[in-house]
Design a protein around this motif. Sequence first.
Motif, PDB file in Angstrom:
ATOM      1  N   ARG A 147       2.401   1.666  -3.491  1.00  0.00           N
ATOM      2  CA  ARG A 147       1.441   2.193  -4.462  1.00  0.00           C
ATOM      3  C   ARG A 147       1.298   3.695  -4.327  1.00  0.00           C
ATOM      4  N   HIS A 148       1.264   4.149  -3.090  1.00  0.00           N
ATOM      5  CA  HIS A 148       1.171   5.594  -2.873  1.00  0.00           C
ATOM      6  C   HIS A 148       2.416   6.276  -3.429  1.00  0.00           C
ATOM      7  N   ASP A 149       3.572   5.650  -3.180  1.00  0.00           N
ATOM      8  CA  ASP A 149       4.812   6.235  -3.708  1.00  0.00           C
ATOM      9  C   ASP A 149       4.831   6.206  -5.239  1.00  0.00           C
ATOM     10  N   GLU A 176       2.225   6.400  -7.302  1.00  0.00           N
ATOM     11  CA  GLU A 176       1.382   7.480  -7.808  1.00  0.00           C
ATOM     12  C   GLU A 176       2.110   8.816  -7.720  1.00  0.00           C
ATOM     13  N   SER A 192       0.836  -1.204   0.000  1.00  0.00           N
ATOM     14  CA  SER A 192       0.000   0.000   0.000  1.00  0.00           C
ATOM     15  C   SER A 192       0.871   1.254   0.000  1.00  0.00           C
ATOM     16  N   THR A 193       1.938   1.194   0.777  1.00  0.00           N
ATOM     17  CA  THR A 193       2.844   2.346   0.805  1.00  0.00           C
ATOM     18  C   THR A 193       3.531   2.538  -0.549  1.00  0.00           C
TER      19      THR A 193
END
Length: 675
Positions: free
Chosen positions: A277-279, A281, A274-275
């Motif tokens: 994926r945020h990075d 984006e 999840s982390t």
Amino acid sequence: MPASFSSSLPASTSLKRKLLIDTDDDHESTHPSKLPTIAEAGTGRPTRPLGQNISATNAGGTRRLGFGPPPLTKPRPPALSGPPPTTITTRPIRATSAPPKSVAPRYVSQPVAFPRPAGVLQSQMEPFVSSRTAENARLAAEMDAERTKVAALQAEQLTRTRELATARTQELSHRRELIPKTDELEALRKWHARELLELETDARRRERELHDVNDDLTTTREDLERERNTAASLKEALAQQGAAQKSLQSQNSTLQAQLATLRAANDGTAETVSTLRHDLEAARGRIDELEVEVREAEMVRRRLHNMVQELKGNIRVFARVRPLLSSDVSGTNDEKARIAALANMTFPDSRDYREIMISSTSESATGQERRDTWNFSFDRVFEPQSTQEEVFEEISQLAQSCTDGYNVCIFAHGQTGSGKSFTMEGGPTQETVGMIPRAVDQVFQVTEELKSKGWEYALEGQFLEIYNETINDLLGKGEFDKKKHEIKHEKGSTRVTDTVVQQLRSPAQVHSLLAAANSRRTVAATLMNERSSRSHSVFTLRIRGTNTHTGQVCDGALNLVDLAGSERLNASGAGKDKERLRETQNINKSLSALGDVIAALGEKSDKSDKHIPYRNSKLTYLLQNSLSGNSKTLMFLNLSPLAAHLNESLCSLRFATKVNNTQIGTAKKQVKSTS
């Protein structure tokens, strides 16, 4: 015939025959009717005439078809008692229908009279006469008895005739009854024939089916055999798989334990994903920003690049001295001869490589030794050991400017045999490739790199020759001088009418075009060069680029010019040949016109209304945009290292110095926006 079949026959199908019956007994007796034979019912015996036993009766007294009265026979006379007659024979009674038989004549033995005495003869005849008398009496009695029998036979014949008439009447009635039966029998035969034909057809069909079934059976047996073999191999494979399954089960147990471990680890990495994926984006957003910055940086790079080129000067001069060749010293390997053949050329600027110095020693009229020295400075000087790659590295930035929307012109100048064609076109190996192929390769490479920044380019090429002040199309298929080509200048670009312009898609295609064009170029042998270029060649590469992101459009052109060799008539020996003389005069005229244009451009800076004589030569008029300030121009001066060519080299150096000191203004970028 079955009762059902006979009952199903319609009454109209029965045959109706009209019999003409003659009631006259004599007529019937002489002309009896003939009927077909009918086999007796229920028997397989041969047929018999219908008239036989037709009046026979069965046990109950009724008549049966196929059985009638026995045939009529001739009554035999009763046997006579007593010995048969010897002298009289009876004629046999024949049927009336048989032809009469010939009967041999009967002879009655009579006594023959011989002349004898009368008494002796009479005594001898008496017993004979008495026996004949008794015999005649007996024959008469027999004849009476026979007549009685004949009368009885005639009466019996009459009775039989009447019975025959009655039997014929019965026969006619039977025939009338037989006609429907005959029709039924004919219909039954036809029905039987149809049934037989159908049965034969069905039998043939069944034979074919049987044949097909046999073929299918053979195929099935073969398939069965294959299946059995397959089953055997599968059983063997199954046994192997069983052993493998056991090992896999053990491995599965191990993997399940590992899976449990990985699941536990996966639960721990879910948060990490999840982390990430945020990075990701955030990184994508940063990439978009960087792409915008790259496009802006590309525009800045282009501006800075061209500013550097303008600071260097929009018309620059490079000088290159070719190395000493084996042909220059007549093939000798003597080092002293090689040194004596060289001119005294030195390169004092060992840091920037911008200077060349030439020294010469001669005797004055008084016999004193005089030493002359000439110093020349250019934008770049290449020594004899310089390679083609080093030379192109200095001019590669100008090739880059073509893709930015500028017109670039590079032309080689120098005397015959100084290495102009080698510098521009090069040799056959990769290390000796000239400036024209290298510039084309770089343009294609730059256009490919700029695709990632949204640029799409279309390239086209043209190759011309100026020979005796006439323009020839080196890419054309026809003969030279068949078309009149005119030069057109429109909005900073130059076009030549009726010339072939090829769409270029790869460097290999350009190289093949250059090879084809060089094979058509005009060359000849002179005293200074065995293959001297007798014309000016101009290769033009036009580039049109469009940016799909910004909508910007730029048009650029790269002109690569190989000038004909400048030489004196006495040195080249062209004065002895009218054709070579004419060629040399036109070459020197065009080069002189080029010097006049450059001189006029230098004076124009002082007088803004100075006329520039571009039209004095086809060469200067073709290069008008390259020499008038709309282009970045590079003059490549090629020098011979031989002392014998010193005077020609000095003339070329002075001309190059004049060009180097000329200011032609600032090049203009051919860029427009479609948005």
